[in-house]
Design a protein around this motif. Sequence first.
Motif, short mmCIF file in Angstrom:
data_model
loop_
_atom_site.label_atom_id
_atom_site.label_comp_id
_atom_site.label_asym_id
_atom_site.label_seq_id
_atom_site.Cartn_x
_atom_site.Cartn_y
_atom_site.Cartn_z
N VAL A 30 55.45 -13.80 -69.75
CA VAL A 30 56.17 -13.07 -68.71
C VAL A 30 55.70 -13.52 -67.33
CG1 VAL A 30 56.50 -10.79 -67.66
CG2 VAL A 30 56.70 -11.06 -70.13
N TYR A 31 54.40 -13.65 -67.16
CA TYR A 31 53.84 -14.10 -65.88
C TYR A 31 54.36 -15.50 -65.55
CZ TYR A 31 50.49 -15.13 -62.19
OH TYR A 31 49.92 -15.46 -61.00
N ALA A 32 54.26 -16.43 -66.51
CA ALA A 32 54.69 -17.80 -66.28
C ALA A 32 56.19 -17.89 -66.01
CB ALA A 32 54.31 -18.69 -67.47
N ALA A 33 56.98 -17.09 -66.71
CA ALA A 33 58.43 -17.12 -66.54
C ALA A 33 58.84 -16.70 -65.13
CB ALA A 33 59.11 -16.21 -67.57
N ASN A 35 57.09 -17.48 -62.42
CA ASN A 35 56.49 -18.41 -61.47
C ASN A 35 57.27 -19.71 -61.54
OD1 ASN A 35 54.66 -20.73 -60.78
ND2 ASN A 35 53.35 -19.03 -60.16
N PRO A 36 57.89 -20.13 -60.43
CA PRO A 36 58.77 -21.30 -60.47
C PRO A 36 58.13 -22.57 -61.01
CG PRO A 36 58.85 -20.25 -58.31
CD PRO A 36 57.80 -19.55 -59.11
N VAL A 37 56.86 -22.80 -60.74
CA VAL A 37 56.19 -24.01 -61.23
C VAL A 37 55.69 -23.82 -62.66
CG1 VAL A 37 54.28 -25.61 -60.86
CG2 VAL A 37 55.56 -24.73 -58.90
N MET A 38 55.04 -22.69 -62.93
CA MET A 38 54.47 -22.46 -64.26
C MET A 38 55.53 -22.48 -65.35
SD MET A 38 51.58 -19.54 -63.65
CE MET A 38 51.09 -19.49 -65.36
N LYS A 39 56.70 -21.89 -65.08
CA LYS A 39 57.71 -21.78 -66.13
C LYS A 39 58.24 -23.13 -66.59
CE LYS A 39 61.70 -20.77 -63.20
NZ LYS A 39 62.66 -19.70 -62.88
N ASP A 55 55.93 -23.28 -72.76
CA ASP A 55 56.27 -21.99 -72.14
C ASP A 55 55.46 -21.72 -70.87
OD1 ASP A 55 58.18 -21.35 -74.13
OD2 ASP A 55 56.59 -20.53 -75.41
N GLY A 56 54.80 -22.74 -70.34
CA GLY A 56 54.03 -22.58 -69.12
C GLY A 56 52.67 -21.93 -69.32
N ILE A 57 52.23 -21.82 -70.58
CA ILE A 57 50.94 -21.16 -70.87
C ILE A 57 50.09 -22.02 -71.80
CG2 ILE A 57 51.93 -18.86 -70.57
CD1 ILE A 57 51.83 -18.55 -73.64
N THR A 58 48.81 -21.71 -71.85
CA THR A 58 47.92 -22.37 -72.81
C THR A 58 46.78 -21.43 -73.18
OG1 THR A 58 46.67 -24.38 -73.29
CG2 THR A 58 46.40 -23.46 -71.09
#
Length: 69
Positions: A30-33, A35-39, A55-58
Motif C-alpha cells: 500500500v505504501y509503495a503503491a 509512491n510514484p517512484v516506489m510503485k 511491487d516496489g517492496i523487498t
Amino acid sequence: YPFDDSAAHDTEGTYSRSPDDALFRYLARVYAANNPVMKTGQPNCDESPSETFEDGITNGAKWYDVAGT
C-alpha cells in the motif's frame, strides 16, 4: 519490511519471514503503491541502476542481511 536479519546471516537472498508477514507485505505494498517512484519497482539508484523490487517492496534480509534488526 521486517526482517533485515536472517537466521543464517547470509549476505543476501534469504527471505526472513516475520510472524505478521502477510500484514507487513500488505502495508508495504500500500505504501509503495502510493509512491510514484516506489510503485514502479525500479528505484533507479545511482549505485545499482539495474536493481528492481517486485511491487516496489523487498524483504530486508532478501535484499541484504543486517544483523540485529
